[in-house]
Design a protein around this motif. Structure first.
Motif: not given
Length: 150
Positions: A75-104
């Protein structure tokens, strides 16, 4: 980054998702990858809810990332919906390569497509690297979050 596919998670992805959730210091303490039963039950609830968007990032046929996007009507923000991002995970050997950015960025664009006025997330206070990552993507630490274990 074009060699990654982001797609809805299936029950067949469950083992890989749980392994990603458990593959960090915090997750190692709170996840139980040896027993998939509670995760299967949770997956069924998530899959049945049209406001839940559990996705995986796949490269070369292998799940290498995941996140869950939840649309919350309000109801707040004039009845706006919001989204919630949870449990962002990137495999350890893929970290630092931009996949997290792509997911978010996928989650932000999907939130926009679904008509949300705001996208939000929480991050454990100890994850200072994650905080810098989210700030680089345009998120601001505007609120203090509180949790209570039940």
């Amino acid at each position: 980054m074009s060699d990654f596919e982001i797609r809805p998670a299936t029950a067949d992805d469950l083992r890989a998702i749980v392994d990603l959730l458990a593959d960090d210091p915090l997750g190692a303490r709170r996840e139980s990858p040896g027993d998939l039963a509670p995760y299967r039950a949770a997956y069924e609830r998530v899959a049945a809810d049209p406001q839940q968007h559990l996705v995986v990032a796949v490269r070369g046929g292998r799940v290498v990332g995941t996140l869950q996007l939840t649309v919350v009507p309000g109801l707040s923000r004039r009845g706006a919906s919001r989204s919630l991002i949870e449990a962002v995970r990137v495999h350890s050997d893929e970290r630092g390569g931009g996949l997290g950015t792509l997911l978010v960025e996928w989650a932000v664009e999907e939130s926009r497509r679904l008509g949300c006025a705001l996208v939000q997330l929480t991050s454990d206070a100890t994850r200072t690297d994650a905080h810098r990552f989210y700030e680089r993507l345009g998120f601001t630490a505007s609120h203090v979050g509180f949790k209570r274990a039940l």
